[in-house]
Design a protein around this motif. Sequence first.
Motif, PDB file in Angstrom:
ATOM      1  N   SER A 116       0.829  -1.215   0.000  1.00 46.34           N
ATOM      2  CA  SER A 116       0.000   0.000   0.000  1.00 46.34           C
ATOM      3  C   SER A 116       0.861   1.261   0.000  1.00 46.34           C
ATOM      4  CB  SER A 116      -0.938   0.002   1.208  1.00 46.34           C
ATOM      5  OG  SER A 116      -0.208  -0.111   2.414  1.00 46.34           O
ATOM      6  N   ARG A 117       2.095   1.148   0.455  1.00 45.48           N
ATOM      7  CA  ARG A 117       3.048   2.266   0.401  1.00 45.48           C
ATOM      8  C   ARG A 117       3.154   2.822  -1.019  1.00 45.48           C
ATOM      9  NH1 ARG A 117       9.476   1.351   1.934  1.00 45.48           N
ATOM     10  NH2 ARG A 117      10.313   3.292   1.057  1.00 45.48           N
ATOM     11  N   PHE A 118       2.999   1.928  -2.004  1.00 47.72           N
ATOM     12  CA  PHE A 118       3.093   2.325  -3.402  1.00 47.72           C
ATOM     13  C   PHE A 118       1.725   2.339  -4.090  1.00 47.72           C
ATOM     14  CE2 PHE A 118       6.850  -0.252  -2.226  1.00 47.72           C
ATOM     15  CZ  PHE A 118       7.762   0.784  -2.107  1.00 47.72           C
ATOM     16  N   THR A 119       0.899   1.355  -3.761  1.00 48.13           N
ATOM     17  CA  THR A 119      -0.398   1.247  -4.427  1.00 48.13           C
ATOM     18  C   THR A 119      -1.258   2.488  -4.216  1.00 48.13           C
ATOM     19  OG1 THR A 119      -0.373  -1.145  -4.057  1.00 48.13           O
ATOM     20  CG2 THR A 119      -2.468  -0.171  -4.682  1.00 48.13           C
ATOM     21  N   ALA A 124      -4.040   6.764  -6.698  1.00 50.96           N
ATOM     22  CA  ALA A 124      -4.630   8.088  -6.470  1.00 50.96           C
ATOM     23  C   ALA A 124      -4.200   9.074  -7.550  1.00 50.96           C
ATOM     24  CB  ALA A 124      -4.237   8.607  -5.091  1.00 50.96           C
ATOM     25  N   ALA A 125      -3.024   8.850  -8.124  1.00 46.32           N
ATOM     26  CA  ALA A 125      -2.489   9.769  -9.124  1.00 46.32           C
ATOM     27  C   ALA A 125      -3.014   9.492 -10.531  1.00 46.32           C
ATOM     28  CB  ALA A 125      -0.963   9.699  -9.131  1.00 46.32           C
ATOM     29  N   MET A 126      -3.694   8.368 -10.709  1.00 45.28           N
ATOM     30  CA  MET A 126      -4.153   7.984 -12.051  1.00 45.28           C
ATOM     31  C   MET A 126      -5.679   7.974 -12.090  1.00 45.28           C
ATOM     32  SD  MET A 126      -1.356   4.933 -12.817  1.00 45.28           S
ATOM     33  CE  MET A 126      -1.383   5.088 -14.595  1.00 45.28           C
ATOM     34  N   PRO A 127      -6.282   8.822 -12.928  1.00 45.96           N
ATOM     35  CA  PRO A 127      -7.742   8.925 -12.988  1.00 45.96           C
ATOM     36  C   PRO A 127      -8.454   7.610 -13.291  1.00 45.96           C
ATOM     37  CG  PRO A 127      -6.736  10.773 -14.134  1.00 45.96           C
ATOM     38  CD  PRO A 127      -5.626   9.827 -13.795  1.00 45.96           C
ATOM     39  N   LEU A 128      -7.760   6.675 -13.918  1.00 48.46           N
ATOM     40  CA  LEU A 128      -8.366   5.384 -14.251  1.00 48.46           C
ATOM     41  C   LEU A 128      -9.030   4.746 -13.048  1.00 48.46           C
ATOM     42  CD1 LEU A 128      -8.563   2.929 -16.338  1.00 48.46           C
ATOM     43  CD2 LEU A 128      -6.528   2.064 -15.157  1.00 48.46           C
TER      44      LEU A 128
END
Length: 221
Positions: A116-119, A124-128
């Motif tokens: 989750s550190r990366f996920t 959150a940064a990708m609108p998809l």
Amino acid sequence: MFTDVQAVLFDLDGTLIDSAPDLGAAADKMRTERGLPSLPLEHYRPMAGAGARGMLGIAFGMTPEHPEFMAYREEFFVNYENAMTERTVIFDGVPDMIVAIVQAGLPWGVVTNKSSRFTDPLTAAMPLFATAGAIVSGDTTPHAKPHPEPLFEAARRLGVDPARCVYVGDDERDIVAGLAAGMGTVAATYGYLGQQTDVSRWNAHLHIDAPPTLLKYLRST
């Protein structure tokens, strides 16, 4: 054909997004900072689905048993964390596939072994991922894939019966987890797949070579 589908779940790296360029760059930075020559992305790509273990294996021939592995892994994590959206792209056809799934009234979600550190910041940064009803990381539950618990957790969050879910992934552990959860399983053969992989041995219910192909096999009623 999958019938009476109530939700669709996806692995993340190698299934929805191509993160190999950022993962490879994080490991390659470690090489060049140690005076070693840069390696081309093609060296890293097949093992991108294996995360730090795969990238450090390519970059340094290092296994988790190496005494310096944990230190190298954290250095890799920091490099990746600082640049994990610079080169990562969504696979062709994925946005249209997700739109069609949403328009069909099917909830969808992500089940990844990525921490989750990366996920969390990545999605959150990708609108998809704005329409995803569940995002389950490798540390969300006490177990990671190939254990089925992350898939059960996603089904719970979506409020659907696991037996009415389809899970799509590009690694054998995805299919093992999906089968153990009683889900329909789809092998994404356009993904990373590892090295010298015989996908037919995974016993997935279906293989797809492009994301939109999945839509032909989903029936919600």
